[in-house]
Scaffold this motif. Structure first.
Motif, PDB file in Angstrom:
ATOM      1  N   ILE A   1      36.847  58.024  40.644  1.00 49.53           N
ATOM      2  CA  ILE A   1      36.026  58.672  41.665  1.00 49.53           C
ATOM      3  C   ILE A   1      36.535  60.045  42.060  1.00 49.53           C
ATOM      4  O   ILE A   1      35.759  60.921  42.456  1.00 49.53           O
ATOM      5  CB  ILE A   1      35.920  57.764  42.915  1.00 49.53           C
ATOM      6  CG1 ILE A   1      34.829  58.285  43.855  1.00 49.53           C
ATOM      7  CG2 ILE A   1      37.262  57.667  43.615  1.00 49.53           C
ATOM      8  CD1 ILE A   1      33.465  58.327  43.249  1.00 49.53           C
ATOM      9  N   GLY A   2      37.817  60.300  41.945  1.00 48.12           N
ATOM     10  CA  GLY A   2      38.344  61.577  42.404  1.00 48.12           C
ATOM     11  C   GLY A   2      38.280  62.691  41.381  1.00 48.12           C
ATOM     12  O   GLY A   2      38.689  63.822  41.673  1.00 48.12           O
TER      13      GLY A   2
ATOM     14  N   GLN B   1      28.991  55.937  50.463  1.00 52.14           N
ATOM     15  CA  GLN B   1      28.584  54.537  50.456  1.00 52.14           C
ATOM     16  C   GLN B   1      29.726  53.609  50.080  1.00 52.14           C
ATOM     17  O   GLN B   1      29.862  52.527  50.665  1.00 52.14           O
ATOM     18  CB  GLN B   1      27.419  54.344  49.460  1.00 52.14           C
ATOM     19  CG  GLN B   1      26.097  54.922  49.923  1.00 52.14           C
ATOM     20  CD  GLN B   1      25.408  54.056  50.961  1.00 52.14           C
ATOM     21  OE1 GLN B   1      25.838  52.952  51.269  1.00 52.14           O
ATOM     22  NE2 GLN B   1      24.337  54.541  51.541  1.00 52.14           N
ATOM     23  N   HIS B   2      30.553  54.003  49.115  1.00 52.50           N
ATOM     24  CA  HIS B   2      31.516  53.067  48.546  1.00 52.50           C
ATOM     25  C   HIS B   2      32.981  53.481  48.724  1.00 52.50           C
ATOM     26  O   HIS B   2      33.870  52.655  48.520  1.00 52.50           O
ATOM     27  CB  HIS B   2      31.223  52.877  47.060  1.00 52.50           C
ATOM     28  CG  HIS B   2      29.816  52.460  46.770  1.00 52.50           C
ATOM     29  ND1 HIS B   2      29.309  51.231  47.138  1.00 52.50           N
ATOM     30  CD2 HIS B   2      28.778  53.122  46.170  1.00 52.50           C
ATOM     31  CE1 HIS B   2      28.040  51.148  46.770  1.00 52.50           C
ATOM     32  NE2 HIS B   2      27.694  52.271  46.177  1.00 52.50           N
ATOM     33  N   PHE B   3      33.218  54.742  49.073  1.00 55.20           N
ATOM     34  CA  PHE B   3      34.591  55.222  49.273  1.00 55.20           C
ATOM     35  C   PHE B   3      34.676  56.021  50.567  1.00 55.20           C
ATOM     36  O   PHE B   3      35.103  57.181  50.570  1.00 55.20           O
ATOM     37  CB  PHE B   3      35.046  56.086  48.095  1.00 55.20           C
ATOM     38  CG  PHE B   3      34.931  55.416  46.757  1.00 55.20           C
ATOM     39  CD1 PHE B   3      35.976  54.665  46.244  1.00 55.20           C
ATOM     40  CD2 PHE B   3      33.767  55.541  46.008  1.00 55.20           C
ATOM     41  CE1 PHE B   3      35.868  54.050  45.005  1.00 55.20           C
ATOM     42  CE2 PHE B   3      33.658  54.930  44.766  1.00 55.20           C
ATOM     43  CZ  PHE B   3      34.707  54.173  44.262  1.00 55.20           C
TER      44      PHE B   3
ATOM     45  N   SER C   1      30.362  51.354  40.466  1.00 54.75           N
ATOM     46  CA  SER C   1      30.163  50.012  39.917  1.00 54.75           C
ATOM     47  C   SER C   1      31.449  49.196  39.990  1.00 54.75           C
ATOM     48  O   SER C   1      31.436  48.019  40.372  1.00 54.75           O
ATOM     49  CB  SER C   1      29.678  50.112  38.465  1.00 54.75           C
ATOM     50  OG  SER C   1      28.431  50.778  38.386  1.00 54.75           O
ATOM     51  N   TYR C   2      32.577  49.806  39.622  1.00 54.28           N
ATOM     52  CA  TYR C   2      33.856  49.105  39.721  1.00 54.28           C
ATOM     53  C   TYR C   2      34.158  48.730  41.170  1.00 54.28           C
ATOM     54  O   TYR C   2      34.701  47.653  41.456  1.00 54.28           O
ATOM     55  CB  TYR C   2      34.979  49.986  39.166  1.00 54.28           C
ATOM     56  CG  TYR C   2      35.096  49.957  37.656  1.00 54.28           C
ATOM     57  CD1 TYR C   2      35.273  48.762  36.971  1.00 54.28           C
ATOM     58  CD2 TYR C   2      35.052  51.145  36.915  1.00 54.28           C
ATOM     59  CE1 TYR C   2      35.388  48.745  35.582  1.00 54.28           C
ATOM     60  CE2 TYR C   2      35.163  51.139  35.531  1.00 54.28           C
ATOM     61  CZ  TYR C   2      35.333  49.928  34.869  1.00 54.28           C
ATOM     62  OH  TYR C   2      35.452  49.895  33.511  1.00 54.28           O
ATOM     63  N   GLN C   3      33.838  49.607  42.087  1.00 59.15           N
ATOM     64  CA  GLN C   3      34.109  49.333  43.498  1.00 59.15           C
ATOM     65  C   GLN C   3      33.286  48.140  43.984  1.00 59.15           C
ATOM     66  O   GLN C   3      33.788  47.307  44.743  1.00 59.15           O
ATOM     67  CB  GLN C   3      33.795  50.571  44.344  1.00 59.15           C
ATOM     68  CG  GLN C   3      34.188  50.473  45.794  1.00 59.15           C
ATOM     69  CD  GLN C   3      35.696  50.562  46.013  1.00 59.15           C
ATOM     70  OE1 GLN C   3      36.470  50.670  45.059  1.00 59.15           O
ATOM     71  NE2 GLN C   3      36.122  50.489  47.263  1.00 59.15           N
TER      72      GLN C   3
ATOM     73  N   LYS D   1      37.094  46.062  41.785  1.00 57.30           N
ATOM     74  CA  LYS D   1      38.136  46.515  40.864  1.00 57.30           C
ATOM     75  C   LYS D   1      38.586  47.901  41.321  1.00 57.30           C
ATOM     76  O   LYS D   1      38.210  48.930  40.769  1.00 57.30           O
ATOM     77  CB  LYS D   1      37.611  46.552  39.428  1.00 57.30           C
ATOM     78  CG  LYS D   1      37.229  45.172  38.896  1.00 57.30           C
ATOM     79  CD  LYS D   1      36.799  45.223  37.438  1.00 57.30           C
ATOM     80  CE  LYS D   1      36.482  43.815  36.918  1.00 57.30           C
ATOM     81  NZ  LYS D   1      36.100  43.834  35.475  1.00 57.30           N
ATOM     82  N   GLN D   2      39.398  47.906  42.392  1.00 60.00           N
ATOM     83  CA  GLN D   2      39.742  49.147  43.070  1.00 60.00           C
ATOM     84  C   GLN D   2      40.541  50.098  42.185  1.00 60.00           C
ATOM     85  O   GLN D   2      40.372  51.317  42.273  1.00 60.00           O
ATOM     86  CB  GLN D   2      40.537  48.838  44.345  1.00 60.00           C
ATOM     87  CG  GLN D   2      39.677  48.468  45.546  1.00 60.00           C
ATOM     88  CD  GLN D   2      39.260  47.011  45.522  1.00 60.00           C
ATOM     89  OE1 GLN D   2      39.755  46.249  44.682  1.00 60.00           O
ATOM     90  NE2 GLN D   2      38.362  46.625  46.403  1.00 60.00           N
ATOM     91  N   SER D   3      41.424  49.593  41.363  1.00 57.44           N
ATOM     92  CA  SER D   3      42.260  50.491  40.561  1.00 57.44           C
ATOM     93  C   SER D   3      41.421  51.309  39.590  1.00 57.44           C
ATOM     94  O   SER D   3      41.607  52.533  39.466  1.00 57.44           O
ATOM     95  CB  SER D   3      43.310  49.675  39.797  1.00 57.44           C
ATOM     96  OG  SER D   3      42.681  48.724  38.945  1.00 57.44           O
ATOM     97  N   GLU D   4      40.473  50.655  38.890  1.00 53.31           N
ATOM     98  CA  GLU D   4      39.598  51.394  37.975  1.00 53.31           C
ATOM     99  C   GLU D   4      38.703  52.357  38.751  1.00 53.31           C
ATOM    100  O   GLU D   4      38.453  53.487  38.310  1.00 53.31           O
ATOM    101  CB  GLU D   4      38.742  50.434  37.160  1.00 53.31           C
ATOM    102  CG  GLU D   4      39.508  49.606  36.145  1.00 53.31           C
ATOM    103  CD  GLU D   4      40.006  48.301  36.751  1.00 53.31           C
ATOM    104  OE1 GLU D   4      40.078  48.234  38.008  1.00 53.31           O
ATOM    105  OE2 GLU D   4      40.335  47.375  35.996  1.00 53.31           O
TER     106      GLU D   4
END
Length: 855
Positions: free
Chosen positions: A537-538, A568-570, A523-525, A529-532
């Protein structure tokens, strides 16, 4: 009468008081209406049809027709019995076009034609607004839990000619009457010309000289012996007394006639008699036809009937996979299948995406049909359709997705959510999230998702996104709803931050290694909002088996969803994905430890991962062989979507060889060759008994597994022989053997040959013969419930009863009625039970035999 006025009309006379009248007590308005009929002769077409008063089954029926002027004609012939049940009258088209019309006042306004529809403007301005057209695909008929070896069913007698040309010259239309029909036939004709129309009817009595009424079982198992009883009525006019009638039987190759195939019967005209033939079912399943012939001198009557030879076991699909670092592998086939409808496929590739082919086969062959399982059959096609290897199947994928979009309508509730089974009242939040994910993914790929289905579902997701979470399970559902709404283009920043802060405050670090954190990161991605997103994610780690509270969310499903979100997002993180993380996803797939939900997510995850990491690959050099008897033979392989081959059901072992590390998978779908010798108990126990009207247990030669103490000391045992027409009670008893509560258990009870279900003894929906039975939510359910065990859903078929429900350590009892319809000795198939979302939980009892005697 005004020119052009035809049929029926009204005279309306109104008196209005004059404006200057001094009579204040006179009604200001008085009126009267009277109907009248106008002559119709100019619109009535003179039409004649001629049919014989009597006809014989199996012969041609000649229908002669003519009209006064050239016209188009339609002839319809229908069994009078059907028309009486339906209360159907012969069509009268002139009455339709010249019918009476109600006096009424019609008010019209055109304001809505001038001003634009605000709701439509909003829909078209939103993202995806151009995909609002509804799909015209019909709902695909599902063959779930159907006997695939269908018998030929005698069709209702109904014919229609299509458009015919009629004029003053007599013409003839011929139709062949079916052999099985004896009764009154109504022949109707409807004609229309340029200025007139008409309809007429005639009746023909269809009767054979010797009416044959066979009574055969609907289905039998290989090796069953049964009696075909044939009623014979002598309807030959002028035949006299004691007329010798020879009744002969012939059959297809799958049935063997035991004893005489002919009988001689002496019958008076108008009397009835009966003859019997003994038959044995062969070992090859399939529909079989029995041909009867009754004759006296040159007078002959024929009749056919059919039955199904059906294996005494359900159709099952299993997967066996592995990996080889050397590129070589040899494996034995764990199941020996009947060749009929068997499917065996061995696939191999250096890419783990090859495992998706077996998972697709597993989903396609899955015999049950709750909403999740139906969606899981088509959800993975959205991702696979984008891969080059599946390009030839892309059109088929699109048709199946469109059909599913239409079929989902019947499962949606007023609140926008979806239910697991048709007829249930309370929508399931987890299922609704899954369906929403499918619909949004389908719309993103260009499929026409109906807005009147998606919009209420999005409303349900908004409510889920705002609900206060009491535990991490509800927080995960809330996070999934927020993610899907953001993916739909909605602003959910406040809800996302509120959920994140609540988790930090109430659950410390417990949630950051779960799937919940993956949905928050995605959702952040989406919100850039890449930092959050990167901070969350990791941290995901595979959860231990049994950690998830919801039935759908087993370890494999969660691992697959995380990999899907990652791809999908990372996508930049996939290259550095630890091998152990991918192995955690692949190991249960290779071992066949899957269910429909985890299989669908695994295909989506592998497809997204393969698209991001692997790209397109060329044809791989892989050879495959099978061992037949004592020799190895090369298998013919096909390259797309991956190298695969179809081994013979006679194969004893398989081996393959490539040029490097390989993943491989064997799919086996079909019927087992042999009946099981022993009962199976893996987390569940199932036991079936047949009881007569006095409560005595019928001995089927293999006694139930429950002890006498559990069965009751007052229950007696009697010989396993009953009579045609006798009603029995089927008692199924189930319980878990591991002290756990198992939900969504499918119970499959195949009937012995020569038996039919008394449908009124099971709850059923009036139109379709099925009825969902609502029960309390799992956290509040009491087992067994007050008043006895209740199923979630009941599916009554011609040759089986399928029930779905939950079972705990306490003994649950299910009872329904069956009736013996044919004499013989029949195999009693084992009753099966399996947890649809836990492959380790399954059970069946032992087969037996039951004998039915003729009255």
């Amino acid at each position: 009468v005004p020119e052009g006025l035809e049929g029926n009309a009204y005279v309306n006379v109104a008196f209005v008081r004059a404006a200057d009248s001094p009579e204040i007590f006179v009604s200001p308005l008085s009126y009267a209406v009277a109907p009248f009929t106008i002559d119709r002769s100019q619109r009535q077409l003179k039409l004649d049809i001629e049919t014989p008063e009597r006809a014989r089954p199996g012969e041609e029926l000649a229908i002669r027709y003519r009209s006064e002027t050239p016209a188009k004609l339609l002839i319809i012939a229908v069994d009078e019995g059907i028309l009486q049940v339906a209360d159907h009258a012969t069509p009268a088209p002139l009455n339709h076009f010249l019918r009476k019309r109600a006096l009424q006042v019609r008010t019209q306004q055109m304001l809505d034609l001038i001003l634009p529809e605000y709701r439509l403007l909003l829909e078209r301005s939103a993202s995806g607004g151009d995909m609002l057209a509804r799909s015209a695909m019909m709902e695909a008929a599902l063959g779930s839990n159907l006997n695939p070896f269908a018998r030929a069913v005698e069709k209702p007698v109904a014919f229609w000619s299509g458009l015919l040309d009629a004029d003053p010259q007599a013409r003839e239309y011929r139709v062949t009457l079916p052999e099985h029909f004896n009764g009154q036939l109504r022949i109707m004709a409807v004609a229309v010309s340029a200025q007139a129309m008409a309809s007429v009817e005639q009746h023909t009595l269809v009767r054979a000289p010797f009416v044959l009424s066979p009574n055969a079982p609907l289905m039998v198992a290989p090796g069953d012996e049964f009696t075909l009883s044939v009623g014979v009525a002598n309807m030959l006019e002028g035949g006299g007394e004691g007329l010798p009638i020879r009744v002969a039987l012939s059959s297809d190759e799958g049935l063997t006639i035991l004893g005489d195939s002919e009988h001689l019967l002496g019958l008076d005209t108008g009397s009835e008699g009966r003859v019997e033939f003994r038959l044995r079912a062969g070992e090859v399943p399939g529909g079989q036809t029995l041909h009867l012939r009754a004759s006296h001198d040159e007078t002959v009557s024929r009749r056919s009937t059919s039955l199904s030879i059906r294996p005494a076991l359900p159709y099952q699909t299993s997967l066996l996979g592995g990996r080889s670092e050397s590129g070589k592998a040899e494996l034995s086939l764990p199941r020996q299948l009947l060749p009929q409808l068997a499917e065996q496929q061995l696939s191999a590739s250096a890419s783990p995406l090859v495992l998706s082919t077996g998972l697709l086969r597993y989903l396609e062959h899955f015999p049950h049909g709750c909403t999740e399982q139906l969606v899981s059959q088509v959800f993975p096609l959205i991702g696979l359709g984008q891969h080059a290897g599946y390009a030839p199947q892309r059109a088929e994928f699109e048709q199946r997705i469109a059909a599913m979009l239409q079929s989902l309508r019947s499962r949606q509730q007023a609140d926008g959510g979806f239910v697991l089974w048709p007829g249930q009242r309370a929508s399931d939040p987890e299922l609704s999230l899954y369906v929403a994910h499918f619909l949004l993914a389908a719309r993103q790929q260009g499929h026409a998702v109906p807005s009147d289905m998606l919009n209420p579902l999005l409303g349900q997701l908004r409510r889920l996104a705002q609900q206060p979470q009491q535990d991490l399970e509800q927080a995960r559902q809330r996070a999934s709803a927020i993610y899907l709404l953001i993916r739909n283009g909605e602003v959910m920043n406040n809800q996302l931050v509120h959920l994140h802060e609540g988790l930090q405050r109430e659950h410390a670090e417990d949630w950051q290694t779960t799937l919940l954190a993956s949905y928050l990161a995605a959702s952040y991605q989406l919100l850039r909002k890449q930092s959050e997103a990167e901070a969350l994610i990791g941290r995901y780690r595979p959860q231990p088996d049994g950690a998830a509270r919801h039935l759908f969310q087993d370890r494999l499903s969660q691992d697959a969803q995380h990999l899907y979100l990652l791809a999908q997002h990372f996508p930049q993180r996939l290259a550095g994905l630890p091998t152990q993380r991918l192995d955690a996803l692949l190991d249960p797939i290779l071992a066949g430890e899957i269910n429909t939900h985890s299989a669908a997510w695994s295909i989506l995850a592998l497809g997204a991962w393969g698209k991001a990491v692997l790209g397109s690959s060329g044809v791989e050099a892989i050879t495959m062989e099978q061992r037949l008897a004592d020799s190895w033979q090369a298998l013919e392989t096909l390259p797309q979507p991956f190298v695969h081959a179809s081994p013979s059901v006679e194969a004893q072992a398989l081996r393959l060889q490539g040029q490097g590390p390989l993943f491989y998978q064997l799919v086996q779908a079909g019927f087992e060759r042999e009946l099981p010798e022993q009962a199976l108990r893996q987390g569940l126990e199932i036991q079936r008994e047949y009881l007569d009207n006095e409560g005595n247990i019928i001995d089927t030669a293999l006694l139930p597994a429950l002890s006498q103490r559990e069965r009751g000391s007052d229950v007696s045992l009697r010989d396993g022989t009953i009579r045609v027409g006798q009603e029995l009670t089927v008692r199924l008893r189930l319980r878990s053997t591991d002290q756990r509560q198992h939900q969504q258990v499918a119970v499959i009870d195949l009937l012995p040959g020569g038996f039919a279900v008394e449908r009124d003894s099971l709850p059923r929906e009036p139109q379709f013969g099925i009825l969902p039975m609502p029960r309390p939510a799992p956290e509040t359910a009491i087992y067994p419930p007050p008043g006895g065990w209740q199923p979630d859903y009941v599916d009554i078929r011609e040759d089986r009863v399928v029930l779905y429900g939950s079972f705990g350590p306490e003994l649950s009892t299910i009872e329904y009625k069956v009736r013996a319809t044919a004499a013989g000795q029949f195999i009693v198939p084992p009753a099966y039970a399996e947890a649809m979302y836990d492959h380790r939980v399954r059970a069946h009892d032992k087969p037996g035999k039951i004998r039915v005697k003729q009255d």
